[in-house]
Write a protein that holds these residues in place. Structure first.
Motif, PDB file in Angstrom:
ATOM      1  N   GLY A  68       0.740  -1.272   0.069  1.00  0.00           N
ATOM      2  CA  GLY A  68      -0.020   0.133   0.075  1.00  0.00           C
ATOM      3  C   GLY A  68       0.599   1.155   0.062  1.00  0.00           C
ATOM      4  N   LEU A  69       1.833   1.363   0.690  1.00  0.00           N
ATOM      5  CA  LEU A  69       2.860   2.338   0.821  1.00  0.00           C
ATOM      6  C   LEU A  69       3.637   2.853  -0.385  1.00  0.00           C
ATOM      7  CD1 LEU A  69       3.756   2.208   4.707  1.00  0.00           C
ATOM      8  CD2 LEU A  69       2.630   4.037   3.621  1.00  0.00           C
ATOM      9  N   ALA A  70       4.048   1.348  -0.970  1.00  0.00           N
ATOM     10  CA  ALA A  70       4.625   1.636  -2.145  1.00  0.00           C
ATOM     11  C   ALA A  70       4.129   2.236  -3.188  1.00  0.00           C
ATOM     12  CB  ALA A  70       4.972   0.242  -2.778  1.00  0.00           C
ATOM     13  N   GLU A  71       2.490   2.241  -3.288  1.00  0.00           N
ATOM     14  CA  GLU A  71       1.851   3.338  -4.425  1.00  0.00           C
ATOM     15  C   GLU A  71       1.557   4.588  -3.923  1.00  0.00           C
ATOM     16  OE1 GLU A  71       0.323   2.572  -7.331  1.00  0.00           O
ATOM     17  OE2 GLU A  71       1.642   0.679  -7.075  1.00  0.00           O
ATOM     18  N   ALA A  72       2.061   5.065  -2.796  1.00  0.00           N
ATOM     19  CA  ALA A  72       1.749   6.143  -2.226  1.00  0.00           C
ATOM     20  C   ALA A  72       2.869   7.375  -2.606  1.00  0.00           C
ATOM     21  CB  ALA A  72       1.745   6.447  -0.748  1.00  0.00           C
ATOM     22  N   VAL A  73       2.715   8.305  -3.170  1.00  0.00           N
ATOM     23  CA  VAL A  73       3.612   9.362  -3.610  1.00  0.00           C
ATOM     24  C   VAL A  73       3.784  10.492  -2.600  1.00  0.00           C
ATOM     25  CG1 VAL A  73       3.929  11.244  -5.587  1.00  0.00           C
ATOM     26  CG2 VAL A  73       2.659   9.076  -6.023  1.00  0.00           C
ATOM     27  N   GLY A  74       4.974  10.946  -2.724  1.00  0.00           N
ATOM     28  CA  GLY A  74       5.251  11.965  -1.832  1.00  0.00           C
ATOM     29  C   GLY A  74       5.780  11.709  -0.364  1.00  0.00           C
ATOM     30  N   THR A  75       5.958  12.589   0.310  1.00  0.00           N
ATOM     31  CA  THR A  75       6.405  12.458   1.838  1.00  0.00           C
ATOM     32  C   THR A  75       5.072  13.160   3.061  1.00  0.00           C
ATOM     33  OG1 THR A  75       7.717  14.335   1.817  1.00  0.00           O
ATOM     34  CG2 THR A  75       8.883  12.608   1.216  1.00  0.00           C
TER      35      THR A  75
ATOM     36  N   VAL B  40      -4.237   5.455   7.660  1.00  0.00           N
ATOM     37  CA  VAL B  40      -5.119   4.670   8.661  1.00  0.00           C
ATOM     38  C   VAL B  40      -5.060   3.233   8.288  1.00  0.00           C
ATOM     39  CG1 VAL B  40      -7.353   4.350   8.938  1.00  0.00           C
ATOM     40  CG2 VAL B  40      -6.791   6.747   8.203  1.00  0.00           C
ATOM     41  N   VAL B  41      -5.078   2.883   9.422  1.00  0.00           N
ATOM     42  CA  VAL B  41      -5.009   1.102   9.440  1.00  0.00           C
ATOM     43  C   VAL B  41      -6.463   0.814  10.108  1.00  0.00           C
ATOM     44  CG1 VAL B  41      -4.036  -1.020  10.445  1.00  0.00           C
ATOM     45  CG2 VAL B  41      -2.637   0.725   9.402  1.00  0.00           C
ATOM     46  N   GLY B  42      -7.186   0.107   9.224  1.00  0.00           N
ATOM     47  CA  GLY B  42      -8.560  -0.334  10.049  1.00  0.00           C
ATOM     48  C   GLY B  42      -8.467  -1.922  10.162  1.00  0.00           C
ATOM     49  N   GLY B  43      -8.232  -2.070  11.666  1.00  0.00           N
ATOM     50  CA  GLY B  43      -8.159  -3.353  12.236  1.00  0.00           C
ATOM     51  C   GLY B  43      -6.814  -3.488  12.856  1.00  0.00           C
ATOM     52  N   LEU B  44      -6.609  -3.678  14.328  1.00  0.00           N
ATOM     53  CA  LEU B  44      -5.231  -3.637  14.835  1.00  0.00           C
ATOM     54  C   LEU B  44      -4.748  -5.033  14.929  1.00  0.00           C
ATOM     55  CD1 LEU B  44      -2.918  -2.593  16.486  1.00  0.00           C
ATOM     56  CD2 LEU B  44      -4.796  -2.257  18.533  1.00  0.00           C
ATOM     57  N   GLY B  45      -5.607  -6.066  15.536  1.00  0.00           N
ATOM     58  CA  GLY B  45      -4.997  -7.261  15.762  1.00  0.00           C
ATOM     59  C   GLY B  45      -3.771  -7.463  16.329  1.00  0.00           C
ATOM     60  N   LEU B  46      -3.033  -8.187  15.916  1.00  0.00           N
ATOM     61  CA  LEU B  46      -1.482  -8.056  16.469  1.00  0.00           C
ATOM     62  C   LEU B  46      -0.599  -7.172  16.306  1.00  0.00           C
ATOM     63  CD1 LEU B  46      -1.113 -12.331  16.033  1.00  0.00           C
ATOM     64  CD2 LEU B  46      -1.848 -10.931  18.190  1.00  0.00           C
ATOM     65  N   GLY B  47      -1.091  -6.307  15.291  1.00  0.00           N
ATOM     66  CA  GLY B  47      -0.143  -5.216  15.223  1.00  0.00           C
ATOM     67  C   GLY B  47       0.823  -5.152  13.976  1.00  0.00           C
ATOM     68  N   TYR B  48       1.050  -6.168  13.414  1.00  0.00           N
ATOM     69  CA  TYR B  48       2.089  -6.344  12.385  1.00  0.00           C
ATOM     70  C   TYR B  48       1.855  -5.148  11.120  1.00  0.00           C
ATOM     71  CZ  TYR B  48       3.917 -10.497  14.502  1.00  0.00           C
ATOM     72  OH  TYR B  48       4.344 -11.344  15.352  1.00  0.00           O
ATOM     73  N   THR B  49       0.595  -5.156  10.773  1.00  0.00           N
ATOM     74  CA  THR B  49       0.508  -4.080   9.715  1.00  0.00           C
ATOM     75  C   THR B  49       0.896  -2.673  10.255  1.00  0.00           C
ATOM     76  OG1 THR B  49      -1.074  -5.312   8.646  1.00  0.00           O
ATOM     77  CG2 THR B  49      -1.276  -3.065   8.124  1.00  0.00           C
ATOM     78  N   ALA B  50       0.519  -2.239  11.279  1.00  0.00           N
ATOM     79  CA  ALA B  50       0.800  -0.997  11.954  1.00  0.00           C
ATOM     80  C   ALA B  50       2.231  -0.671  12.177  1.00  0.00           C
ATOM     81  CB  ALA B  50      -0.314  -0.896  13.109  1.00  0.00           C
ATOM     82  N   ARG B  51       2.771  -1.762  12.732  1.00  0.00           N
ATOM     83  CA  ARG B  51       4.387  -1.459  12.872  1.00  0.00           C
ATOM     84  C   ARG B  51       5.062  -1.223  11.590  1.00  0.00           C
ATOM     85  NH1 ARG B  51       3.166  -5.707  16.327  1.00  0.00           N
ATOM     86  NH2 ARG B  51       4.689  -7.175  15.496  1.00  0.00           N
ATOM     87  N   THR B  52       4.595  -2.107  10.507  1.00  0.00           N
ATOM     88  CA  THR B  52       5.327  -1.972   9.257  1.00  0.00           C
ATOM     89  C   THR B  52       5.061  -0.712   8.714  1.00  0.00           C
ATOM     90  OG1 THR B  52       4.804  -4.471   9.011  1.00  0.00           O
ATOM     91  CG2 THR B  52       5.547  -2.862   6.960  1.00  0.00           C
ATOM     92  N   VAL B  53       3.930  -0.135   8.997  1.00  0.00           N
ATOM     93  CA  VAL B  53       3.798   1.237   8.540  1.00  0.00           C
ATOM     94  C   VAL B  53       4.693   2.287   9.003  1.00  0.00           C
ATOM     95  CG1 VAL B  53       2.073   3.383   8.553  1.00  0.00           C
ATOM     96  CG2 VAL B  53       1.309   1.014   7.998  1.00  0.00           C
ATOM     97  N   LEU B  54       5.005   2.053  10.348  1.00  0.00           N
ATOM     98  CA  LEU B  54       5.643   3.104  10.873  1.00  0.00           C
ATOM     99  C   LEU B  54       7.396   2.972  10.697  1.00  0.00           C
ATOM    100  CD1 LEU B  54       4.294   2.717  14.716  1.00  0.00           C
ATOM    101  CD2 LEU B  54       3.977   4.619  13.154  1.00  0.00           C
ATOM    102  N   ASN B  55       7.668   1.751  10.150  1.00  0.00           N
ATOM    103  CA  ASN B  55       8.969   1.725   9.438  1.00  0.00           C
ATOM    104  C   ASN B  55       9.446   2.645   8.309  1.00  0.00           C
ATOM    105  OD1 ASN B  55       9.986  -0.500  11.574  1.00  0.00           O
ATOM    106  ND2 ASN B  55       9.156  -1.928  10.266  1.00  0.00           N
ATOM    107  N   ASP B  56       8.367   3.292   7.699  1.00  0.00           N
ATOM    108  CA  ASP B  56       8.490   3.973   6.641  1.00  0.00           C
ATOM    109  C   ASP B  56       8.821   5.151   7.113  1.00  0.00           C
ATOM    110  OD1 ASP B  56       8.112   5.437   4.111  1.00  0.00           O
ATOM    111  OD2 ASP B  56       6.934   3.993   3.228  1.00  0.00           O
TER     112      ASP B  56
END
Length: 238
Positions: free
Chosen positions: A58-65, A70-86
């Motif tokens: 998803g982030l690879a398609e985003a343009v700019g800085t 938004v992440v819909g669904g927290l669960g174990l948090g793997y998606t959200a933590r990967t977002v923060l790595n960008d």
């Protein structure tokens, strides 16, 4: 020594009883964290490749800085933590309908939760993602109508296999057009699915978005010693 099994949390929700469990797998020699809804497994720390790829694709398609995500669904948090790595990500709003799931992270019941909760960019929001899509207020109660650059969704098993029948309207052209009201021009939607690409749903995405793609994400299943695959749909506005 870690016990073989422990139920760390349990709570009744409108969708059923949700629980967080930790077990030690003697064959793999790892601790496994699992979330169940009644008797159905929702997620496991053994299978996180697709959750990570949801954020990455998803982030690879985003343009700019200075991206607002938004992440819909927290669960174990793997998606959200990967977002923060960008490093381009300026803010992250994680919407989770079950408040107790948010508390699992805040209380440190998951050993990797601090990476998410301690990051000043993170805002954990208790709320119904689908209701927020349909609202003019959107995902930021302090700034109603705020738009985002990327929205990542990992809630239902597939666009057809839903956790709750009330989610069905989201996967229609009308429901997806409502979501675009919360995206900047050129904004990106990425959606996880447990099944192979669904041509009918891809066609629905194409009615609303300028560009769409269904990525097959394969990974090793250590329990069955075979390859498995999920799908990540990525759609971008004009």
């Amino acid at each position: 020594m870690t016990s073989r099994f422990a139920e760390l949390a349990w709570h009744e929700t409108p969708m059923g009883a949700i629980s967080l469990r930790r077990r030690y797998d003697p064959l793999l020699k790892v601790e496994v964290y699992e979330v169940k809804l009644d008797d159905e497994f929702l997620m496991s720390s053994l299978f996180t490749v697709a959750e990570v790829e949801l954020a990455r694709l998803g982030l690879a398609e985003a343009v700019g800085t200075d991206l607002d995500v938004v992440v819909g669904g927290l669960g174990l948090g793997y998606t959200a933590r990967t977002v923060l790595n960008d490093p381009r990500v300026r803010s992250l709003a994680v919407v989770e309908v079950v408040d107790e799931v948010i508390e699992w992270h805040r209380q440190g019941l998951l050993p990797f939760a601090a990476d998410l909760t301690s990051d000043p960019r993170t805002h954990l929001i208790q709320g119904d993602f689908f209701a927020m899509v349909d609202s003019a207020e959107g995902f930021d109660r302090d700034e109603p109508g705020r738009r985002f650059h990327v929205i990542l969704v990992d809630i239902d098993h597939t666009p057809r296999h839903l956790l709750h029948s009330g989610h069905a309207a989201f996967y229609t052209p009308q429901g997806l057009r409502a979501l675009t009201d919360h995206l900047h021009p050129g904004g990106v939607l990425a959606l996880w699915s447990n099944e192979p690409p669904d041509e009918d749903f891809t066609a629905v995405l194409a009615e609303v978005f300028a560009a769409t793609q269904a990525h097959v994400v394969s990974f090793h299943n250590p329990l069955q010693q075979c390859r498995a695959a999920n799908t990540v749909y990525v759609a971008r506005m004009a």
